[in-house]
Write a protein that holds these residues in place. Structure first.
Motif, PDB file in Angstrom:
ATOM      1  N   ARG A 201       6.782  -2.062   7.444  1.00  0.00           N
ATOM      2  CA  ARG A 201       6.286  -1.646   6.135  1.00  0.00           C
ATOM      3  C   ARG A 201       7.417  -1.492   5.117  1.00  0.00           C
ATOM      4  O   ARG A 201       7.163  -1.495   3.912  1.00  0.00           O
ATOM      5  CB  ARG A 201       5.520  -0.318   6.262  1.00  0.00           C
ATOM      6  N   GLU A 202       8.626  -1.336   5.578  1.00  0.00           N
ATOM      7  CA  GLU A 202       9.744  -1.221   4.645  1.00  0.00           C
ATOM      8  C   GLU A 202       9.989  -2.553   3.932  1.00  0.00           C
ATOM      9  O   GLU A 202      10.252  -2.589   2.726  1.00  0.00           O
ATOM     10  CB  GLU A 202      11.012  -0.798   5.402  1.00  0.00           C
ATOM     11  N   LYS A 203       9.853  -3.639   4.668  1.00  0.00           N
ATOM     12  CA  LYS A 203      10.101  -4.964   4.099  1.00  0.00           C
ATOM     13  C   LYS A 203       8.859  -5.557   3.467  1.00  0.00           C
ATOM     14  O   LYS A 203       8.932  -6.239   2.450  1.00  0.00           O
ATOM     15  CB  LYS A 203      10.638  -5.904   5.183  1.00  0.00           C
ATOM     16  N   HIS A 204       7.696  -5.301   4.084  1.00  0.00           N
ATOM     17  CA  HIS A 204       6.466  -5.956   3.656  1.00  0.00           C
ATOM     18  C   HIS A 204       5.535  -4.935   2.999  1.00  0.00           C
ATOM     19  O   HIS A 204       4.911  -4.125   3.679  1.00  0.00           O
ATOM     20  CB  HIS A 204       5.781  -6.629   4.849  1.00  0.00           C
ATOM     21  N   LEU A 205       5.427  -5.021   1.706  1.00  0.00           N
ATOM     22  CA  LEU A 205       4.647  -4.071   0.912  1.00  0.00           C
ATOM     23  C   LEU A 205       3.183  -4.508   0.861  1.00  0.00           C
ATOM     24  O   LEU A 205       2.883  -5.620   0.418  1.00  0.00           O
ATOM     25  CB  LEU A 205       5.225  -4.013  -0.507  1.00  0.00           C
ATOM     26  N   TYR A 206       2.273  -3.621   1.283  1.00  0.00           N
ATOM     27  CA  TYR A 206       0.850  -3.956   1.233  1.00  0.00           C
ATOM     28  C   TYR A 206       0.026  -2.711   1.482  1.00  0.00           C
ATOM     29  O   TYR A 206       0.543  -1.653   1.836  1.00  0.00           O
ATOM     30  CB  TYR A 206       0.504  -5.044   2.252  1.00  0.00           C
ATOM     31  N   SER A 207      -1.291  -2.845   1.326  1.00  0.00           N
ATOM     32  CA  SER A 207      -2.233  -1.755   1.575  1.00  0.00           C
ATOM     33  C   SER A 207      -3.399  -2.267   2.409  1.00  0.00           C
ATOM     34  O   SER A 207      -3.736  -3.450   2.354  1.00  0.00           O
ATOM     35  CB  SER A 207      -2.761  -1.204   0.244  1.00  0.00           C
TER      36      SER A 207
ATOM     37  N   ALA B 249      -2.176  -2.293  -6.145  1.00  0.00           N
ATOM     38  CA  ALA B 249      -0.937  -3.062  -6.035  1.00  0.00           C
ATOM     39  C   ALA B 249       0.138  -2.508  -6.970  1.00  0.00           C
ATOM     40  O   ALA B 249       1.308  -2.399  -6.589  1.00  0.00           O
ATOM     41  CB  ALA B 249      -1.206  -4.534  -6.338  1.00  0.00           C
ATOM     42  N   ILE B 250      -0.256  -2.144  -8.191  1.00  0.00           N
ATOM     43  CA  ILE B 250       0.707  -1.611  -9.153  1.00  0.00           C
ATOM     44  C   ILE B 250       1.300  -0.300  -8.651  1.00  0.00           C
ATOM     45  O   ILE B 250       2.515  -0.052  -8.759  1.00  0.00           O
ATOM     46  CB  ILE B 250       0.046  -1.416 -10.529  1.00  0.00           C
TER      47      ILE B 250
ATOM     48  N   GLN C 252       7.581  -3.478 -16.395  1.00  0.00           N
ATOM     49  CA  GLN C 252       7.245  -4.759 -15.763  1.00  0.00           C
ATOM     50  C   GLN C 252       5.880  -4.716 -15.076  1.00  0.00           C
ATOM     51  O   GLN C 252       5.501  -5.670 -14.404  1.00  0.00           O
ATOM     52  CB  GLN C 252       8.307  -5.140 -14.730  1.00  0.00           C
ATOM     53  N   LEU C 253       5.137  -3.633 -15.238  1.00  0.00           N
ATOM     54  CA  LEU C 253       3.880  -3.455 -14.519  1.00  0.00           C
ATOM     55  C   LEU C 253       2.705  -3.376 -15.480  1.00  0.00           C
ATOM     56  O   LEU C 253       2.689  -2.547 -16.391  1.00  0.00           O
ATOM     57  CB  LEU C 253       3.938  -2.173 -13.680  1.00  0.00           C
ATOM     58  N   ILE C 254       1.714  -4.252 -15.267  1.00  0.00           N
ATOM     59  CA  ILE C 254       0.493  -4.233 -16.072  1.00  0.00           C
ATOM     60  C   ILE C 254      -0.707  -4.137 -15.127  1.00  0.00           C
ATOM     61  O   ILE C 254      -1.068  -5.114 -14.470  1.00  0.00           O
ATOM     62  CB  ILE C 254       0.363  -5.488 -16.957  1.00  0.00           C
ATOM     63  N   PRO C 255      -1.334  -2.955 -15.027  1.00  0.00           N
ATOM     64  CA  PRO C 255      -2.518  -2.831 -14.180  1.00  0.00           C
ATOM     65  C   PRO C 255      -3.754  -3.378 -14.888  1.00  0.00           C
ATOM     66  O   PRO C 255      -3.938  -3.166 -16.090  1.00  0.00           O
ATOM     67  CB  PRO C 255      -2.632  -1.317 -13.965  1.00  0.00           C
TER      68      PRO C 255
ATOM     69  N   ALA D 188      -4.196  -6.403  -2.807  1.00  0.00           N
ATOM     70  CA  ALA D 188      -3.050  -5.716  -2.219  1.00  0.00           C
ATOM     71  C   ALA D 188      -2.913  -5.882  -0.707  1.00  0.00           C
ATOM     72  O   ALA D 188      -2.141  -5.157  -0.088  1.00  0.00           O
ATOM     73  CB  ALA D 188      -3.117  -4.218  -2.557  1.00  0.00           C
ATOM     74  N   HIS D 189      -3.596  -6.828  -0.089  1.00  0.00           N
ATOM     75  CA  HIS D 189      -3.518  -6.988   1.360  1.00  0.00           C
ATOM     76  C   HIS D 189      -2.192  -7.602   1.809  1.00  0.00           C
ATOM     77  O   HIS D 189      -1.421  -8.139   1.003  1.00  0.00           O
ATOM     78  CB  HIS D 189      -4.686  -7.839   1.855  1.00  0.00           C
TER      79      HIS D 189
END
Length: 359
Positions: free
Chosen positions: A232-238, A97-98, A110-113, A72-73
């Motif tokens: 952070r609004e445009k680029h999703l990460y942790s 990430a999910i 559409q999400l499979i963890p 998730a980086h």
């Protein structure tokens, strides 16, 4: 149909300090993978800091059946939400990430963890739609669960495995300007060194560069990274990788490709992966992480071991290896290439950005 891999990284000009024809940096792992009628994205870091080359925006992706995320980086996950919502692609990724994708309203179906150990059939989008319409046989499921095609309709399979994030070698408290794949790293770590250090480095380092580096000391590369990470609004990460994942794609008999997007692994897992991959897309950056502890030796040493565990796949393609906007800026891969060609049956194959390579 031939399996095709496209690389969406940036190869910089050769560095005068290095003698290899390809000098690459610890950057990203984004590929478009096509096989058996499926279009699969491996990581989705297409939009990047302004100093790095970009070949496609996530908004411009027209086709995707599945998206696989290594972790998730900030240089792996961004773009997955945009592509998934536009194309209806199913995303397979770790729980962190999910959860982030769910927060961006990517539909639950559409999400499979995954966390490692899963075996998942992959279906053509047309067959997924037929299952929803009740036009083909569906797999057994809990009441209310979205229907999916029966296993016999699978276009290919993927096996998900736990992996590990690499460590960042430091020189006088800072990452080195470049890394040689033959440099030995031994000791020099604390008794509790682990990937928590990577998490803290992301949270209190990279995500706070604007606070840590005075404006007058920020060059263009640093400024572009700060701008990217702050959006952070445009680029999703942790800041938390969420648990590194590796994926083994079973394309057909004698046709298997493993993708492991960081230089870290559990020895027991790598030894037991079946079927053994014919092609291995492996990260070559940082200090290797073996079983959760810093590996004593060079990147070349680690990769020779890893390829032996994997049964010496015929072809090796390096990843995590395009130009980086932060130190280390590049890696000299020559040593690893020579060691692998000398000590294993595997052969290294380099890909040109955006040029389809037939596997």
């Amino acid at each position: 149909m031939a399996a095709i891999l496209e690389y969406f990284g940036t190869l910089p000009e050769p560095c005068p300090r290095c003698v290899h024809h390809v000098v690459v940096a610890p950057g990203t792992t984004t590929y478009r993978f096509k096989a058996n009628g499926l279009t699969i994205w491996l990581d989705t870091y297409l939009d990047r800091p302004s100093v790095l080359a970009k070949y496609m925006r996530p908004e411009d992706v027209e086709e995707a059946d599945y998206i696989f995320i290594s972790h998730a980086h900030f240089d792996h996950l961004p773009g997955a939400d945009i592509i998934a919502k536009k194309t209806g692609a199913i995303v397979i990724a770790n729980g962190e990430a999910i959860s982030l994708l769910r927060s961006r309203d990517v539909p639950e179906n559409q999400l499979i963890p995954v966390a490692g150990g899963e075996r998942i059939p992959l279906f053509l989008k047309a067959d997924r739609e037929k299952a929803i319409m009740g036009e083909i046989e569906v797999a057994p499921a809990m009441p209310g669960a979205p229907p999916r095609p029966a296993d016999k309709f699978a276009a290919m399979d993927v096996h998900c495995w736990p992996a590990l994030h690499c460590f960042m070698p430091m020189v006088d408290g800072h990452p080195p300007e470049y890394i040689d794949s033959l440099t030995d790293y031994t000791g020099q770590t604390g008794p509790y060194t682990c990937t928590v250090d990577i998490t803290n480095g992301m949270k209190w380092g990279i995500m706070r560069l604007g606070e840590l580096i005075p404006p007058e000391q920020q060059d263009e590369s640093v400024r572009s990274t700060i701008e990217y990470c702050n959006d952070r609004e445009k680029h999703l990460y942790s800041h938390f990788d969420g648990g590194q994942m590796a994926y083994n794609f079973l394309i057909g008999p004698g046709k298997t490709m493993l993708w492991s997007a960081h230089m870290g692994a559990y020895e027991g897992v790598m030894k037991r992966i079946e079927p053994k991959p014919d092609i291995a897309v492996l990260a070559l950056a940082g200090r290797a992480n073996l079983d959760g502890r810093p590996f004593d030796g060079s990147a070349a040493d680690f990769q020779v071991k890893q390829l032996n565990w994997l049964g010496e796949p015929a072809t090796v393609i390096w990843c995590l290896h395009d130009q980086c906007s932060l130190r280390p800026f590049y890696i000299d891969t020559k040593g690893a290439d020579e060691r692998i060609h000398k000590e294993t049956k595997s052969r290294v194959q380099y890909l040109e950005p955006t040029v389809p390579f037939t596997l």
